[in-house]
Design an enzyme around this catalytic site. Structure first.
Site, short mmCIF file in Angstrom:
data_model
loop_
_atom_site.label_atom_id
_atom_site.label_comp_id
_atom_site.label_asym_id
_atom_site.label_seq_id
_atom_site.Cartn_x
_atom_site.Cartn_y
_atom_site.Cartn_z
N ASP A 1 39.55 -15.58 -45.57
CA ASP A 1 40.24 -16.52 -44.69
C ASP A 1 40.53 -17.86 -45.35
OD1 ASP A 1 40.12 -14.58 -42.72
OD2 ASP A 1 38.28 -15.36 -41.84
N ALA A 2 40.62 -17.87 -46.65
CA ALA A 2 40.81 -19.14 -47.36
C ALA A 2 42.10 -19.16 -48.17
CB ALA A 2 39.62 -19.42 -48.27
#
EC number: 3.5.1.10
Lengths: 284, 284, 284, 284
Positions: B228-229
């Site tokens: 999720d980065a």
């Protein structure tokens, strides 16, 4: 370092972009920003460009001359060129409402706005203390049915003597006549308290209440002869519900009005707005 | 008429714009779109350009060659060039949720998306009837802890045999490993059901409920090794209140997820996204 | 456990809330939800209440009777009472556009909507395959200038035979006559593709393009005899720019249309909407 | 006419609504507003009620007493009761930024806020002229590492001597210690310049820039001992793009901060906020 901002529009045709960028390069200019738009319905090309010139001998007046000779005729360009570091001068017209005034002056004070405010003008004296607290000259020019023309002539005189570039009606509450509009075409910015074209005219919050809308809005646009029908610069909206009284709508609307108007001012002051055929192209 | 789309980034330096536009003009190209951005923190220049070539003898492969010789080395450009009319090929990975799938296929069917969907893949069989009703091949590739690598090898085989350009994880619910990410860098689009970086990881709606936020969001981003980065392509949010249960948040969130993911797909498919240093530049 | 939903409006007057809540308590009801609104301009009181009754012998028909005797006359109430667990039955009218249809059926399938869809009706046959793939009966009732009345009589027959509670026009594209409106007052939900009251009538996206607005919208409302002037249930908007073609506006608008219409359907199906004097009160 | 506002929470249980409304009726009260919420996860009931009493002999102190005896014990209520016409008294803590201060004082001046501002306090002298121009007492209480406790004792003294009901930190830029928090639990309102829980702590705009988010936000919350983790009252967001510098994000953020903070102040001052277990219930 000299930096210019150039705004162009003309009939769409091949090779405009390359010709203009080439002209800049041949004049030792370095383009640092370019954006363009083609209106395919009307076949119009729009461009905004920022270019830096290193030379000590650069003169924007000379450069305008050579640009005109080299390109303007050839492509039948409509164009404006600005020295990027030169702040535009804005006159602020107000009446009795102070929310837009505080918002604009607060930003002005903090350095957020790239512009000068040489004076504030109002048909009432109520907001003079605010102008005073920000150390900005304030002119009280009363307007009545019979004195309207006289008042506008007085306004024109002030605008000219202060070399004003554009005017902002920050809830000025008076209809501006052709006398001013003709002198400042697409240079008078108004804030209307509805999402135009819904609720043209006076008392839009009352009309919104009556219609039972679930969204209210505000619209900043250039003033034209037709009421509330000029080119739209910026709009925003907020959700409301059946529980909002007219007073609640007005309070909520003030938040929209001040943000929308200030955004429109910034776009205009930064020379990011072009107008063609009563619509805006905004290079943001 | 041949049209190319060109995406460039490099260290910022003078005369790039003029050099590129000049090169296009010298090759009888007519630039119909240009947009650029300079990241002043990192001193990186980005540009997107569309150019039309009239000639019958135009070959994009030859043109790529001469562009490379003339400019790529000189300015140390990173660049991609596409034949504008060539639709990218997108693989759709799903699991059991159908809202994003319906949304994407509905748009695909109506001609709104500029892309091909050669196949749909899932670790479950539940959504096969939907794929069938849209006449798109469906592959069921189960994934378990022990078969994950095997499953990904099978996926890679499918991706290659169908000449896939990019992958969309439409609530695929599986963590994708470096095996795929390395083959498709900045080419795997995910939809995360929160406004990242808030609520990274699983069950973001539960976390949002627990924290008592007044706004929920969805984020579409490229997959990178760190969960999720990856670079954010698109985000949107919706207002919620204390009266929303977790189930209500999830329902509201589905609307965000499907719109945000579809918008990200459109931006990618239209070659409007560039990635540098884990951030996107989006020429929309 | 029996649960009822009660909607009331009447002239505002003292002690209504206490009288109603007292009546519920005296009948062994436990109020689990209460919300109210007073329209101060028109002096009208609105209330929505959910109440649970534990007793095996509870009968909503009997309870309606005693409520009527005890309170309705005294306060001159207009009221509706529903068995909370009874799903309303919704007829879906469509034409050729499928985005709202997919959106509604996707939600229906996933259990998000508290309603039954006994049939889908269209003046064209194009969307029949979608109805088929969701296993919902589809009726093709062509409409032409000369057959309009005949078609509406056929529609009425279907609506009655299927015991339909309310109708949704999911981009139905036909003007519905008084024949249906009178039978289903404030029970026919339409989606209009603008933020009403701006751009009433056909082709609102073309009008929006022409006016150069910076925001487009969609409005869901109940159908009344006056075109696009019925009570507004839900509205939403999206920001657009000069770079949007009419086609782009239409695509962006589809996202608004489907979300706004589905939200309006949910509000209506959950009995959260009251109508008075052409405006809605929404207890959400 | 006497009007009270009553806020209640307790474990959810049958007959609370009827018991309270009945109690009001038996005391000749006319309920003019009622709203309630049940948190089903925690099984907590919340209610907000406004009730009018006609009698000349009505005393809120007596009424509180009888309410306590009649209901508070029976239902184990946590409750607060206010004389509706009594404005709460708000202390305003600022530092050097003026945008929230102007926004609040502009609203205060125009009568939009239902509250008194007995004084403004700052750790710097910069904003004193603004306080002066609005004729509000200004206290300069410098804070350094070594004088922090002493400064807070001075603040407490001022807060008590002015009978302050709640405190607003309008970009006060200092961490407030438990000394104040314990005295004013859920009565110190802060504005944080991100959509919490994203970007907790200092320099959130720098973090937002670094992460490349497409949306920035602002959050108003009650101060608790844990930094930026208190109950959220209000949040709002704005879309941004890669073209925003940190300076641009900060400018855009200021607009969010001032609107979000002012909305939170209004909700609190109008007694529309309840707090339970670090989350708010907002009856708006």
């Amino acid at each position: 370092m000299n930096k210019i901002t150039l705004l162009i529009h003309c009939e769409d045709q091949p090779n405009i972009i390359a010709s203009v960028t080439n002209f800049m390069a041949n004049n030792d200019g370095n383009i640092v920003y370019i954006d363009q738009h083609v209106d395919r319905e009307q076949n119009i090309f729009f461009m905004r460009l920022e270019c830096e010139f290193d030379s000590n001998s650069f003169s924007i007046e000379n450069f305008k001359g050579s640009f005109n000779i080299a390109l303007a005729d050839k492509f039948q360009l409509k164009w404006r060129m600005y020295a990027a570091e030169k702040k535009p001068r804005m006159a602020l017209f107000v009446s009795k409402y102070d929310h837009c005034l505080y918002d604009i002056l607060g930003r002005y004070n903090s350095g957020e706005l790239f512009l000068e405010i040489p004076f504030i003008l109002s048909n009432h004296n109520d907001l003079k203390p605010i102008a005073d607290s920000f150390n900005i000259p304030f002119y009280h020019v009363p307007v009545s049915k019979t004195t309207k023309r006289e008042a506008e002539l007085k306004q024109l005189e002030l605008l000219e003597s202060y070399s004003i570039d554009f005017i902002v009606l920050a809830r000025y509450m008076q209809i501006v006549s052709g006398l001013l509009i003709d002198k400042y075409p697409n240079k008078i910015i108004n804030i209307h308290h509805s999402f135009l074209p819904a609720f043209v005219g006076a008392k839009p919050y009352h009309s919104a209440y009556k219609r039972g809308v679930k969204i209210i809005g505000a619209t900043s646009h250039y003033i034209t002869e037709e009421l509330d029908a000029g080119p739209i610069i910026e709009q925003d909206v907020a959700h409301v519900s059946h529980s909002y009284s007219i007073k609640d709508l007005i309070a909520k609307g003030r938040d929209l009005e001040k943000i929308v108007l200030s955004n429109a001012i910034k776009l205009h002051a930064n020379r990011k707005v072009m107008v063609f055929n009563n619509k805006t192209v905004i290079f943001s």
